[in-house]
Design a protein around this motif. Sequence first.
Motif, short mmCIF file in Angstrom:
data_model
loop_
_atom_site.label_atom_id
_atom_site.label_comp_id
_atom_site.label_asym_id
_atom_site.label_seq_id
_atom_site.Cartn_x
_atom_site.Cartn_y
_atom_site.Cartn_z
N ASN A 146 7.69 13.61 1.10
CA ASN A 146 8.71 14.58 1.52
C ASN A 146 8.10 15.92 1.89
OD1 ASN A 146 10.93 12.85 1.22
ND2 ASN A 146 11.09 13.26 -0.98
N VAL A 187 6.35 9.93 -3.52
CA VAL A 187 7.58 10.50 -2.96
C VAL A 187 7.43 12.00 -2.77
CG1 VAL A 187 10.04 10.89 -3.35
CG2 VAL A 187 9.01 8.68 -3.96
N THR A 205 14.31 8.93 5.65
CA THR A 205 15.62 9.39 6.10
C THR A 205 15.69 9.35 7.62
OG1 THR A 205 14.94 11.71 6.29
CG2 THR A 205 15.78 10.95 4.13
N LYS A 262 4.68 0.16 0.88
CA LYS A 262 6.13 0.16 1.11
C LYS A 262 6.96 0.25 -0.16
CE LYS A 262 6.32 -4.90 1.44
NZ LYS A 262 6.69 -6.03 2.32
N THR A 263 6.33 0.52 -1.27
CA THR A 263 7.04 0.50 -2.55
C THR A 263 8.31 1.35 -2.52
OG1 THR A 263 4.92 0.21 -3.69
CG2 THR A 263 6.82 0.84 -5.04
N TYR A 264 8.19 2.61 -2.08
CA TYR A 264 9.34 3.51 -2.08
C TYR A 264 9.78 3.89 -0.66
CZ TYR A 264 8.66 4.13 -7.09
OH TYR A 264 8.55 3.92 -8.44
N ASN A 311 11.61 2.33 1.72
CA ASN A 311 13.04 2.14 2.02
C ASN A 311 13.90 3.18 1.31
OD1 ASN A 311 13.08 0.08 3.87
ND2 ASN A 311 13.44 -1.54 2.38
N ASP A 312 13.55 3.51 0.08
CA ASP A 312 14.36 4.45 -0.71
C ASP A 312 14.17 5.89 -0.26
OD1 ASP A 312 15.24 2.31 -2.27
OD2 ASP A 312 13.57 2.52 -3.68
N THR A 313 13.05 6.19 0.34
CA THR A 313 12.70 7.58 0.61
C THR A 313 12.95 8.02 2.04
OG1 THR A 313 10.96 7.37 -1.07
CG2 THR A 313 10.85 9.30 0.37
N THR A 350 2.37 5.86 -6.59
CA THR A 350 3.74 5.39 -6.77
C THR A 350 4.15 5.33 -8.23
OG1 THR A 350 2.93 3.10 -6.68
CG2 THR A 350 3.74 4.05 -4.63
N SER A 369 9.26 -1.35 6.74
CA SER A 369 10.57 -0.97 6.19
C SER A 369 11.73 -1.58 6.97
CB SER A 369 10.70 0.56 6.17
OG SER A 369 12.03 0.96 5.96
N LYS A 419 14.74 -0.74 6.46
CA LYS A 419 15.63 0.40 6.72
C LYS A 419 15.26 1.07 8.04
CE LYS A 419 17.41 4.65 4.56
NZ LYS A 419 17.30 5.54 3.37
#
Length: 543
Positions: free
Chosen positions: A48, A44, A84, A76-78, A80-82, A38, A124, A126
């Motif tokens: 992806n 990330v 989709t 869970k660091t990224y 929510n941001d990552t 991270t 998450s 999200k």
Amino acid sequence: MDADSLRCLLSGEYALVEEALIKFNKQNSQVFNFLHFTSTGQWVLIWNKLFAYLADAGMPHRVACLMAIKVLSRDKTYLNDTVTVEQLDTLLQLAGIGAPDACEATQEVQVEALKCLSNMIFQSTKCQEMCLGNASTEGIIRRVKMYKEAPYGYDIKYFDMKLLFLLTAINCDIRAKVRDQLHGRVYLVETLYLFMSQAATFKEFSDKDLDLINEVLKVLFNLTVYTSDNLVPEEEEATQFHRLVSVLHDLFFYRTLNRDKIVSLHSNIVNLLTSVPVSCYVELVTPLNAKCDSPLGQGDDAMTIVPFEGKNMYVLQLLVEFLRKNFQKAEKKSDQYELLSPILTVLIKAIRADAINRRYVRSVILPPLRDVRDRPEIGKELRNYLCSVLTSPCTQIADLSAELLFVLCKENVGRMIKYTGYGNAAGLFANRGLLGGRTAKGSEQYSSDSEDSDTEEYKQLQHAINPVLGCYEPPKANPLEGMSDEQKEYEAMELVKLMDKLQRQGLIQPCKIGEDGRPQAVEHIMELQEEIPEQQRDHKRKT
């Protein structure tokens, strides 16, 4: 991750990707914090790329790819941001619970996808929000309805339930949707019945059977936990609850070789019963001469028959024994509430549901008194355990134990004092406005016939029982004997002065009994004198 392995993982050449995935999964199988990924942006990038591989229908290494996603989703660091919508939908399709198209993924792929979804939804917010609008819950319930026809493996069923538990535990809107729109409670009860039917021949569960059943019970708890006891369920809902309790009743008759597993089963049943309306508790007890309407039957094993007034009290016996064992566990643990609250709640509901239930439980917990030389809270019987927590600093447990004993005593103040001692029961009496010998408002619902049958041992010592302690107290010398009236008055005033000093220092708060039967603080200790003439008149009327 070294640069060469990362290059292979991101290369897109599936022969190199496979080797890199195997190495990645092996190295990180027990890793839960990916700071080394991270902090460099690699997390990330890898995340992806893995989903890009899954989107390729020709990708040959889906299981390894999903395993890598499962590992990465522990951090869970990224997340929510990552994450989709498309990525989540991809996992739903691979898990077989996406849009209602035929799922061509193997069972191994479906299981790994379910594990990924569980991690992501747990980690998450999200993902949790996305699941309110996607096909996840509909997909699981759709598959649950097909368990009887389709040959789904144990792992798929198990992780279906794990995922459904997470969804219904975390999001109250999803919980309402599964319960009300998708009729999840109905289908899950039928799932329980299906699992029981498959083991009906010997009425014995394997460890895997019990693991599945326990997961279903946990989901059902989520779907019933907010049921209000004060509301009478509508006809359709009442039918569902009666069916549920009937199935839970049958579950108690199954055996297993693993003792820990059966304890877990009973614990989950008890938790679920806490949310069931009292009116449905009648299903826990069946007539002795009646055969169960279900094809499971009740069996002829004498160990599962506990006769009492023409009924089989086997389930109530198990519940009472469950309480006894949890009291024994609570002696060694600090968290009494978690161990005792559910089973106390269930037993209170059970004895309120039917008079015969109350009479049976009373015969076990409050049998006729014999040895009254020890205080009620001392000993290893259930009455002793219950009395011992009446003054517990855990007020919820104290209140539940007091209510159970009070209902067993038909909400009769005198009978409660007989079995617990006034000192132990004073908190209950104060909370309910029963100080001073007042009658409980709910006591009129019980029959007038007495269930007391004093033993000879009790009658011999009855005259010397201290009602405050609730036990026999040997005669003691009168401390005022030999004193003149002046000396007695002097000692009384000294006592008043000491109590007044303690009151002014805020160490005690003297009270008198108010008109509502509850304690009322007095401003000065001498106000207690006003109570003496009234108490004397009450005593003369009673004698």
